[in-house]
Design an enzyme around this catalytic site. Sequence first.
Site, PDB file in Angstrom:
ATOM      1  N   ASP A 143     -15.061 -69.832 -55.619  1.00  0.00           N
ATOM      2  CA  ASP A 143     -13.874 -69.270 -56.276  1.00  0.00           C
ATOM      3  C   ASP A 143     -13.608 -70.057 -57.554  1.00  0.00           C
ATOM      4  OD1 ASP A 143     -11.469 -67.339 -54.869  1.00  0.00           O
ATOM      5  OD2 ASP A 143     -10.873 -68.471 -56.646  1.00  0.00           O
ATOM      6  N   VAL A 183     -17.163 -66.557 -61.932  1.00  0.00           N
ATOM      7  CA  VAL A 183     -18.271 -65.593 -61.793  1.00  0.00           C
ATOM      8  C   VAL A 183     -18.638 -64.907 -63.109  1.00  0.00           C
ATOM      9  CG1 VAL A 183     -17.862 -65.160 -59.331  1.00  0.00           C
ATOM     10  CG2 VAL A 183     -16.796 -63.655 -61.037  1.00  0.00           C
ATOM     11  N   TYR A 192     -10.139 -51.058 -64.510  1.00  0.00           N
ATOM     12  CA  TYR A 192     -10.352 -51.458 -63.109  1.00  0.00           C
ATOM     13  C   TYR A 192     -11.153 -50.378 -62.369  1.00  0.00           C
ATOM     14  CZ  TYR A 192      -9.254 -53.132 -58.364  1.00  0.00           C
ATOM     15  OH  TYR A 192      -9.349 -53.585 -57.068  1.00  0.00           O
ATOM     16  N   LYS A 247     -14.905 -50.665 -60.646  1.00  0.00           N
ATOM     17  CA  LYS A 247     -15.166 -50.426 -59.219  1.00  0.00           C
ATOM     18  C   LYS A 247     -16.137 -49.256 -59.003  1.00  0.00           C
ATOM     19  CE  LYS A 247     -12.805 -53.837 -57.456  1.00  0.00           C
ATOM     20  NZ  LYS A 247     -13.451 -54.913 -56.689  1.00  0.00           N
ATOM     21  N   THR A 252      -2.319 -59.516 -50.226  1.00  0.00           N
ATOM     22  CA  THR A 252      -3.189 -60.481 -50.914  1.00  0.00           C
ATOM     23  C   THR A 252      -2.584 -60.858 -52.266  1.00  0.00           C
ATOM     24  OG1 THR A 252      -4.433 -58.854 -52.180  1.00  0.00           O
ATOM     25  CG2 THR A 252      -5.191 -59.258 -49.924  1.00  0.00           C
TER      26      THR A 252
END
Length: 275
Positions: free
Chosen positions: A49, A73, A164, A168, A200
Amino acid sequence: MSPMAGDSDNGEAHIARARKALVTGGASGIGREIARRLAAAGARVAVLDVNAAAVRDATAELGPASVGVTADVRVPSEVRSAVEEVGRAFDGLDTLVVSAGVFHVGALETVTEDQWDRVLDVNLKGAHFTIQAAAPMLRESGRGRIVTIGSDCGRRGFPGQGPYVASKFGLVGLTESIAAELAADRVTANCVCPVGVPTTGMGREVLDWKTKRAGETAEQIMQRTAATNPLGRNATEQDVADAALFFISDGASFLTGVALDVDGGAHLGAVPGAE
Ligand SMILES: NC(=O)c1ccc[n+]([C@@H]2O[C@H](COP(=O)([O-])OP(=O)(O)OC[C@H]3O[C@@H](n4cnc5c(N)ncnc54)[C@H](O)[C@@H]3O)[C@@H](O)[C@H]2O)c1
């Protein structure tokens, strides 16, 4: 000796026994729940992370057999070093969960190049280079598993979520391509596509935006969201982890290139008057 399909009646312990797993975005939310579940089932688990403090917290919770690596990442060289470090610690890797992700919402006319790049770089470029770094060890294992965390936003479009949604949709296509490319070495790749998980980090961010925009309470928004799927509730981290753990299980050894909706049936659509 690795377990064979059908040699245990304890599904979850059987799923992950002897697995060597790396979970990106594993310090929070969905990734963290998947890391917990893998560790509880006996896997060796590494958390990757960008949030160093959260990595320390996650590995403290997962126990001394776990490994934490801090990497962004978006930076392939950082990812490669981190994946290699995990490979050395575990003497290989057979399971990769790609959960690191960021969200953005904003009207078409307001999206900046930086916002576009951040979402696409974390969610899609990050996934590609993480999978690329892990691929040699996954192939070598002869039982590799890749699970990417997509979204209902990878299945259909939503207003104000172009970058977004594009990231995806791209992730579903990337997962399918990886599935086709790595199948010869018995590596499977599948994508779990959940609806909103309001608990989350990202889920709270989305809920906060909706409450401000709609002038409603979080409870009101969550009630309305629950009503958008026939099973009538919000998704949880556990729902997503259940699907991910299934794809990692021996029972899923003949499934690859699947995008699985974890959405309470939201994709079914409603016919007003015929409910
Ligand atoms: N929560 C939802 O409503 C929802 C719904 C569908 C899909 N998802 C997907 O689930 C995945 C996990 O999200 P979550 O809901 O658990 O949110 P979260 O914010 O709790 O977890 C995301 C994690 O990714 C990490 N991360 C972000 N950018 C990173 C980077 N550049 N490098 C490394 N790590 C980075 C964050 O530090 C965080 O720990 C994401 O891919 C998200 O798109 C979430």
